[in-house]
Design an enzyme around this catalytic site. Structure first.
Site, PDB file in Angstrom:
ATOM      1  CB  CYS A   2      -0.612   0.020   1.068  1.00  0.00           C
ATOM      2  SG  CYS A   2      -1.792  -1.680   1.310  1.00  0.00           S
ATOM      3  NE  ARG A  27       4.459   1.359  -1.701  1.00  0.00           N
ATOM      4  CZ  ARG A  27       5.579   0.587  -1.747  1.00  0.00           C
ATOM      5  NH1 ARG A  27       6.610   1.105  -2.403  1.00  0.00           N
ATOM      6  NH2 ARG A  27       5.595  -0.211  -0.658  1.00  0.00           N
ATOM      7  CD1 TRP A  79      -3.377  -4.627  -4.606  1.00  0.00           C
ATOM      8  CD2 TRP A  79      -2.667  -5.675  -2.875  1.00  0.00           C
ATOM      9  NE1 TRP A  79      -3.314  -5.884  -4.972  1.00  0.00           N
ATOM     10  CE2 TRP A  79      -2.872  -6.772  -3.798  1.00  0.00           C
ATOM     11  CE3 TRP A  79      -2.347  -6.583  -1.706  1.00  0.00           C
ATOM     12  CZ2 TRP A  79      -2.808  -7.946  -4.108  1.00  0.00           C
ATOM     13  CZ3 TRP A  79      -2.335  -7.807  -1.747  1.00  0.00           C
ATOM     14  CH2 TRP A  79      -2.513  -8.575  -2.761  1.00  0.00           C
ATOM     15  CG  ASN A 105       1.969   0.617   3.657  1.00  0.00           C
ATOM     16  OD1 ASN A 105       0.859   0.972   3.412  1.00  0.00           O
ATOM     17  ND2 ASN A 105       2.893   1.148   2.882  1.00  0.00           N
ATOM     18  N   GLY A 106       1.510  -3.200   5.937  1.00  0.00           N
ATOM     19  CA  GLY A 106       2.207  -4.553   6.458  1.00  0.00           C
ATOM     20  C   GLY A 106       0.962  -5.374   6.626  1.00  0.00           C
ATOM     21  CD  GLU A 489       8.879 -10.957 -17.537  1.00  0.00           C
ATOM     22  OE1 GLU A 489       8.485  -9.744 -17.374  1.00  0.00           O
ATOM     23  OE2 GLU A 489       8.790 -11.936 -16.813  1.00  0.00           O
ATOM     24  CE  LYS A 493       6.350  -7.593 -17.414  1.00  0.00           C
ATOM     25  NZ  LYS A 493       6.330  -8.581 -16.307  1.00  0.00           N
ATOM     26  CD  GLU A 496       2.837  -9.075 -14.450  1.00  0.00           C
ATOM     27  OE1 GLU A 496       3.069  -8.705 -13.141  1.00  0.00           O
ATOM     28  OE2 GLU A 496       3.594  -8.819 -15.441  1.00  0.00           O
ATOM     29  CG  HIS A 512       6.289 -34.557 -23.101  1.00  0.00           C
ATOM     30  ND1 HIS A 512       6.059 -36.000 -22.942  1.00  0.00           N
ATOM     31  CD2 HIS A 512       7.065 -34.117 -23.980  1.00  0.00           C
ATOM     32  CE1 HIS A 512       7.306 -36.461 -23.706  1.00  0.00           C
ATOM     33  NE2 HIS A 512       8.092 -35.266 -24.297  1.00  0.00           N
ATOM     34  CE  LYS A 611       7.066  -1.644 -10.448  1.00  0.00           C
ATOM     35  NZ  LYS A 611       7.314  -2.202 -11.834  1.00  0.00           N
TER      36      LYS A 611
END
Length: 616
Positions: A2, A27, A79, A105-106, A489, A493, A496, A512, A611
């Site tokens: 956050c 964030r 968040w 935050n936390g 990657e 992306k 996301e 397979h 983030k």
């Protein structure tokens, strides 16, 4: 993950808080709120708390009608962790008497026990969050201590978990109390007042000299200055960090979104990360190394620990470290590393990769590795971050601030930094000669111009491929060797930012299982650069073509043969296979962004993501 911001001084707090929150919104953006001090007619202070769900713009609109008299306040953009993203769960949270407000935050791990205890003593809770227990604990302690800093210190002794907090109290106007444990907090003094935030980007207009609080440290902000203390209340002199990037980093600079801006900044990131890294004698020069060549020569095992995008950078590093240094290298998800009791000795090197340098899982893994005797090396983008402070040595990626939630330029910086580390280990182990290192270093530097060529020439090809992928429900990314690593990657992306399901596989694994997914029009995005495995990848793609797949190929410029099986071809310049991940990444980033824009997704702030992940 956050965002926290606070100000006390001579200026209007409301605009400073909302401007800071907008810069911190990457964030977290489930909800936002502020607590502003208002002076009543009788001279008494009251707290005006305003909270709204959604993005900061909604909060800002609500605050337009409020007066601008307040010169002290705290704000938060959230968040959600404990409790849904509702107005009741938005920060700041207040005490029963509405005299104390807290942003946090936390995660408070023992919040459930504390809540029961506080409710038994008559406290009334208005939210589902863990944060609210802080407000009530501080309220109780203030009733005893009659001093905000003493009350905050007392409350922190009761809490188990991670926190970065800022607190205001109506009985101490103009004062902001700040504390930190395992969640980043920075404070700074400007010409017009004192500032606190969870990220330096919120303070950059006011000051370039900031203090990054360490665990167990406290700060008392007032209009006249900042006092720093330890957990016992003794005064301390903290280290001051100078920030050398400017506010342009936090602005879009004419681009439609931060993600595109940051993709276009990648040539500069490569150049900046390499500046000064090669000595005139041809040896790598990493002055932040923290480990002697003799210590590095004793290394017989490497673990790269990371999360998300950083994990994929680790997959690339594994190929390079084992290829150049001939040292066994494993890549581990940081969230799993410390739970499986890995084999660690004093000759083990643990490389921790984190864009923010504050990823909770990565920090926990670092601490566990150090207890077991490993040497720890950090790859991070943030000077003075927890990963940097808790590592024996560090390479900074020189990406500057990255605002878009989906990492692009930081990933390139990580890959370049890990490539340098692999070259260094190869040099120390005697596997690479000085001449080879010099040659590799200059080729690595050439990737900056190669990225620019892709950005200058391949945008139209990327857009055509994106149009073909726009209405898909799923996609497969495939490659071999370096191509397999970078496919991971590329798939991440796309997931996301576009919310289109995607998976990555080594191309040889298609038969397979994954090939069962393919039907006419199914997108297969393949990294088919010229490499020792090129013919094998092409063979795998022919199997997909035979089943009607729509194939997008990332190919080496000049390869016309690939057009016989690919519906869309995006070219990258010829490059040594060891460096192909750097260049092949760029069209995959552009493709993910283009698909997301076509699907009308917010590419800078994808849903449910933030983030940095500062809680486990």
């Amino acid at each position: 993950m956050c965002g926290i911001v606070g100000y006390t001084g001579a200026d209007t707090a409301k605009s400073i808080l909302t401007d800071g929150l907008k810069r911190l919104e990457y964030r977290g953006y489930d909800s936002a709120g502020v607590a502003l001090e208002r002076m009543g007619d009788a001279g008494s202070c009251e707290l005006d708390v305003v909270r709204r769900t959604g993005k900061v713009a909604g909060l800002e609109s609500e605050l337009v009608a409020r007066d601008d008299a307040s010169t002290c306040g705290i704000g938060h953009t959230r968040w959600a962790t404990h409790g849904r993203p509702t107005q009741a769960n938005a920060h700041p949270h207040v005490s029963c008497d509405h005299r104390i407000a807290v942003v946090h935050n936390g995660i408070i791990e023992n919040f459930a026990e504390l809540r029961v205890e506080l409710e038994e003593r008559g406290h009334r809770f208005a939210s589902e969050t863990d944060t609210e227990v802080f407000a009530h604990l501080i309220e109780e302690a203030y009733a005893r201590e009659h001093d905000l800093m003493a009350a905050v210190r007392a409350a922190c002794t009761r809490v188990v978990g991670a926190y970065g907090i800022a607190v205001v109290c109506a009985d101490e106007p103009g004062v902001i109390a700040v504390a930190r444990k395992d969640s980043p907090i920075v404070v700074g003094r400007g010409e017009r007042g004192s500032y606190v935030a969870s990220d330096v980007i919120a303070l950059i207009d006011a000051t370039r000299d900031v203090v990054v609080l360490e665990d167990g440290q406290f700060a008392r902000l007032s209009p006249d200055g900042i006092e720093y203390t330890d957990a016992e209340g003794a005064c301390i002199e903290p280290e001051v960090t100078h920030i050398d990037w400017d506010i342009d980093t936090a602005e879009k600079g004419g681009y439609p979104d931060f993600m595109l801006k940051e993709i276009y900044e990648q040539p500069r990131v490569v150049r900046d990360t390499l500046v000064g890294r090669l000595s005139p004698s041809g040896e790598l020069d990493i002055d932040e190394l923290g480990l002697s060549f003799e210590e590095l020569d004793l290394i017989d095992r490497v673990y790269v620990i990371a999360c998300g995008t950083s994990y994929h950078a680790g997959l690339i590093a594994k190929n390079l470290i084992e290829g150049w240094a001939r040292i066994p290298c494993e890549v581990e998800a940081a969230s799993e590393f410390r739970y499986r009791n890995p084999i660690i000795t004093p000759s083990t090197l643990v490389v921790a990769v984190s864009q923010s340098g504050e990823t909770a899982d990565t920090l926990a893994a670092i601490r566990d590795a150090r207890i077991k005797g490993a040497k720890v090396f950090g790859i991070t983008n943030v000077v003075g971050s927890p990963v940097a402070r808790e590592s024996d040595g560090v390479i900074y990626t020189k990406a500057n601030k990255e605002i878009a939630v989906a990492s692009t330029k930081s990933f390139i910086g990580q890959v370049v930094s890990l490539t340098l580390l692999a070259m260094l280990l190869g040099q120390v182990k005697g596997r690479l000669t000085t001449r080879q290192v010099r040659m590799l270093f200059h080729e690595l530097g050439d990737t900056a111009a190669q990225i620019q060529w892709i950005l200058d020439t391949q945008v139209e090809a990327v857009h055509k491929a994106a149009l073909a992928c726009r209405d898909a429900h799923s996609a497969l990314f495939v490659g071999r060797g370096m191509g397999a690593a970078i496919s991971c990657e590329g798939a991440l992306k796309l997931k996301e930012v576009s919310y289109l399901h995607a998976e990555a596989y080594a191309a040889g694994e298609m038969k397979h299982g994954p090939i069962a997914l393919i039907d006419p029009g199914f997108p297969v995005i393949a990294v088919t650069t010229k490499s020792p495995t090129y013919d094998k990848v092409v063979s795998n793609l022919k199997e997909c073509e035979a089943r009607g797949a729509m194939i997008v190929a990332i190919a080496t410029a000049g390869d016309e043969d690939i057009r016989a099986i690919a519906d869309h071809v995006i070219y990258i310049p010829p490059v040594r296979d060891a460096f192909s991940a750097i260049t092949a990444t760029v069209p995959l980033q552009l493709l993910a962004r283009d698909v997301a824009v076509l699907r009308r997704c917010d590419v800078d702030q994808p849903r449910n993501l933030a983030k940095s992940v500062t809680v486990e």
